[in-house]
Every structure is written in structure tokens, then in C-alpha cells.
Design a protein around this motif. Sequence first.
Motif, mmCIF file in Angstrom:
data_model
loop_
_atom_site.group_PDB
_atom_site.id
_atom_site.type_symbol
_atom_site.label_atom_id
_atom_site.label_comp_id
_atom_site.label_asym_id
_atom_site.label_seq_id
_atom_site.Cartn_x
_atom_site.Cartn_y
_atom_site.Cartn_z
ATOM 1 N N GLY A 96 0.714 -1.442 -0.136
ATOM 2 C CA GLY A 96 -0.008 -0.336 0.198
ATOM 3 C C GLY A 96 0.758 0.918 -0.225
ATOM 4 N N ALA A 97 0.315 2.403 -0.382
ATOM 5 C CA ALA A 97 0.998 4.117 -0.226
ATOM 6 C C ALA A 97 0.975 3.539 0.956
ATOM 7 N N THR A 98 0.953 3.520 2.008
ATOM 8 C CA THR A 98 1.487 3.597 3.675
ATOM 9 C C THR A 98 2.613 3.343 3.951
ATOM 10 N N LEU A 101 5.335 5.937 2.264
ATOM 11 C CA LEU A 101 5.027 6.791 2.787
ATOM 12 C C LEU A 101 5.998 6.360 3.539
ATOM 13 N N TYR A 122 -2.878 14.234 6.005
ATOM 14 C CA TYR A 122 -3.540 13.096 5.908
ATOM 15 C C TYR A 122 -2.611 12.482 7.510
ATOM 16 N N ASN A 167 0.032 16.848 -0.605
ATOM 17 C CA ASN A 167 -0.843 15.318 -1.064
ATOM 18 C C ASN A 167 -1.537 16.250 -2.347
ATOM 19 N N ASN A 171 -6.151 14.180 0.204
ATOM 20 C CA ASN A 171 -7.946 13.949 1.379
ATOM 21 C C ASN A 171 -7.319 14.995 2.290
ATOM 22 N N ASP A 199 1.962 12.807 -2.137
ATOM 23 C CA ASP A 199 1.182 11.539 -2.120
ATOM 24 C C ASP A 199 0.495 11.949 -3.432
ATOM 25 N N VAL A 201 -2.232 9.883 -4.347
ATOM 26 C CA VAL A 201 -2.680 8.348 -4.906
ATOM 27 C C VAL A 201 -3.934 8.432 -4.999
ATOM 28 N N TYR A 202 -4.772 9.894 -5.246
ATOM 29 C CA TYR A 202 -5.994 9.713 -6.264
ATOM 30 C C TYR A 202 -5.674 10.300 -7.590
ATOM 31 N N SER A 230 -1.075 4.757 -5.274
ATOM 32 C CA SER A 230 -1.710 3.205 -4.561
ATOM 33 C C SER A 230 -2.720 2.584 -5.711
ATOM 34 N N LYS A 233 -6.250 2.249 -4.853
ATOM 35 C CA LYS A 233 -7.129 3.791 -5.243
ATOM 36 C C LYS A 233 -7.916 3.414 -6.724
ATOM 37 N N LYS A 241 -3.830 -3.765 -1.116
ATOM 38 C CA LYS A 241 -2.378 -3.089 -0.406
ATOM 39 C C LYS A 241 -1.489 -3.456 -0.947
HETATM 40 N N1 PMP Z 1 -2.386 8.772 1.297
HETATM 41 C C1 PMP Z 1 -3.605 9.177 1.078
HETATM 42 C C2 PMP Z 1 -4.140 10.875 0.844
HETATM 43 C C3 PMP Z 1 -5.049 8.081 1.204
HETATM 44 O O1 PMP Z 1 -5.730 9.078 1.291
HETATM 45 C C4 PMP Z 1 -4.473 7.143 1.363
HETATM 46 C C5 PMP Z 1 -5.631 5.961 1.542
HETATM 47 N N2 PMP Z 1 -6.857 5.978 1.147
HETATM 48 C C6 PMP Z 1 -2.722 6.713 1.473
HETATM 49 C C7 PMP Z 1 -1.970 6.968 1.222
HETATM 50 C C8 PMP Z 1 -2.723 4.841 1.756
HETATM 51 O O2 PMP Z 1 -3.258 4.307 0.474
HETATM 52 P P1 PMP Z 1 -3.306 2.726 0.430
HETATM 53 O O3 PMP Z 1 -4.193 2.018 1.143
HETATM 54 O O4 PMP Z 1 -2.311 2.224 -0.613
HETATM 55 O O5 PMP Z 1 -1.712 2.146 2.354
#
Ligand code: PMP
Length: 385
Positions: A96-98, A101, A122, A167, A171, A199, A201-202, A230, A233, A241
Motif C-alpha cells: 500500500g501507499a501506507t 510513506l 493525511y 498530497n 484527502n 502523495d 494516490v488519487y 496506490s 485507489k 494493499k
Molecule cells: N495517502 C492518502 C492521501 C490516502 O488517502 C490513503 C488511503 N486512503 C493512503 C495514502 C494509503 O493508501 P493505501 O491504502 O494504498 O495504503
Amino acid sequence: MKNFRATRLAGMPTSIFSTMSKMAVDYKAVNLGQGFPDFDGPPWIMEKAFQAMEEGKNQYAPTVGIYSLKKNIAKTIKKYYDIDRDPDTEITITAGATEALYSTITAFINPGDEVILFEPYYDSHQADVILAGGIPRYVTLHKPDFTIDPDELRNAVSAKTKMIILNTPHNPTGKILSAGELQLIADIANEFDLLVLSDEVYEFMLFDGNKHNPIAKLPGMKDRTITISSTGKTFGMTGWKIGYAICSQELTESIRKVHQWTTYAVNTPGQHAMAYAFSMIDEYLPEFRSTYSRKRDLLYNALKDTDLKPHLPQGTYFLMIDLPDGRFKNDIEAASYLVKEHGVATIPPSVFYSESDEGKTMLRLCFAKKDETLKAGIEKLLGAL
Ligand code: PMP
Ligand code: GLN
């Protein structure tokens, strides 16, 4: 027993997304809080994952990700943004992006380093900086259009600043940073020799013909930007993930050092399926965008003439509403009242602010939901007015 908890966890809350989703279950509420679709991702992507499993692609993937996925990401960013990146040395697949990061921030931030965050941030951006011992410095995106004040950004830079985190699309506000704002951030990063963690992801979830402008494209930025995205998304599979980090070979080497000790490698069949998904992205995106665009309009139009004033999002699957003046003490009280008394879960955005009080006047709604879920949520929101 003594308190064994590491001091870096002091004051660290449980994520608001988990908290509100749990309340949604406890109060049997419609969940317009946590950001995830309540419908499945494309079946043709799942079929590729089943196929990969049947073909025996079930053991560890290479730690940096399978080549075909990295190659198709490289092709996608070349085609959509004209950015050249080497799949072998400049793209890393993460959980995941998580995780991207976390691995990035851990790779570059020393205790005492300052990191500039735009608020509302975020939540994991802030948490990762704190876990690394870094010091967040906040710059508010000001209402009504969530704009950056150039002086506030300049004043946030000090001799200790090492990184700016942005970002876009954003978000929770749904804002796309303007060309001027991206240039301002790039100018400051170049002038003070800073890293930029972007970031994105969107990046594909855009409305009204809006275009995504990666900051890595701006002069002087390619070697100092880490771009994170990600498939959760882009292809609507948040539970798989699968995310990624894109940056120069030198920066990639550091991120991979952390990545190898956090997840080591990401699930193999999912990566094969996502490699195929990227090969189909041109065919996929028009319907993806029109679906989300329609859902955004459904929610926005239902609220626009009510006391819950919606901010029209330019991208993402989130929409912010302004709470009616004087009706609630703050967003936390409003979110708690709505979930307990009216059966609709939202996200109180003040938890994404550390300086400004602006978050207390709003709630975040997620419209990545079936039409029936959205309509039920709207009815409950309007019933609370
Ligand atoms: N960055 C942002 C701005 C997000 O909104 C999210 C998840 N909603 C993430 C990172 C994490 O993405 P992932 O679910 O791929 O870990
Ligand atoms: N990013 C999602 C949101 O903004 C939540 C993801 C999570 O809970 N980690 O709602």
C-alpha cells in the motif's frame, strides 16, 4: 509491570478511520466515513489474480516488486505525464501507499529534522514523521478553497527543514493543488535543497476534465521528489494493499533498505493482477472517472441547497461539508451525534489539523459507495438537520 511502551508512541491516537468505522458497526450506521468503496473492484483484475495463483505464482516476489508491474507503472507515467523512470532502479512496490510513506519517511528523517505538512494532513504522514523522531511544521490550506498562503509556507522553512509532504488530489478536501501552488513548493524545495514527498494516490480520480500535474515534472524536482501512489485507489481494491514509490535511483536505494525490513515483499498474485490492470488503464479510466463523477454529483446536489454546505471536490472520493453555524460545539460532537442518533458515520476533520481551528467547522464524507448506500446516508444526514 512497568510501562513498556516506547516514548515515540506517547500521545499517538487510534486512527480516526478505524474509530469511525467501528462506531458505524456498533451503531449499525451507514458508513460515509472511512475511505474505501463498498463495492467490488473489477472482476477482470480478480481473474488475473486467480490465474496467477493457479499458475503457481504464490511464493515470495522479489523484494522490490515484480518486473512486469514496475514496467507497466513506468509505461503509465511515461504516457500520462511524460516522466521517464527506470523500472529496475526507480520504482519500488510496497504494501500500500501506507508502507511507501512509512519506508520513505523512515529512510530520510532523523530525530530533530523538520518536515513541513499541509493541514488538513493525511494522518499517517504526521504519524510517520513523529515515529521517525522528526518535527512536523504545519502550513494551513485555508478555507474556502483550501489555498496555501505563500508567506506562511516560507515562514515554515528553517535551517532544520528536510522535507515537504504534499498530497494532491487532496484527502480530505478534494482539492487539486494549483499550478501556482506546485511551483511555489518547487521553488522553495529548490532554493532550500529539500526533499518533496508527493502523495498522489488519487492521481486518476479527477472530475470536470481536471488534469493531474505531478510536481516531479517541474524544473529541478525530478531528483528531489518521491512520488507515492496506490493501486488500491486507482483500481478500487484497497484491501489488496499494493502501492509504490517512484524516485531517483539514489533515493530508491534508501527506501528499499527500509522496505526490506518492514514487509520484505508484497503479495505475488496481486502484483501479477495489477501488472495486467496497468496494461488496461486506458480502457479502464473513462468508466472509472464517470462512475465517481456521478457519485460526487449525487452527493453534492443532494446537499447543496441545505444547511450542510458542501465544498465541490475537484478530485478524490471525499467531499467536505460546512456544519450549520452554532448548531454543534465542534466537528467531533457533530460526528458523534450523527452516528449515534441518526445512523450515519462521517469523519471529523479537526484531527487532521494541529494549528488551525478550521477543521472544527466541517465534516468529511466519502462517496465511494453504492448509490443505495449514498442515498441512505443522504437521507440520514438531511433527517438530522
Ligand atoms: N495517502 C492518502 C492521501 C490516502 O488517502 C490513503 C488511503 N486512503 C493512503 C495514502 C494509503 O493508501 P493505501 O491504502 O494504498 O495504503
Ligand atoms: N485513507 C482512507 C481514508 O482517508 C483510510 C485508510 C486507512 O484507514 N488507513 O479514509
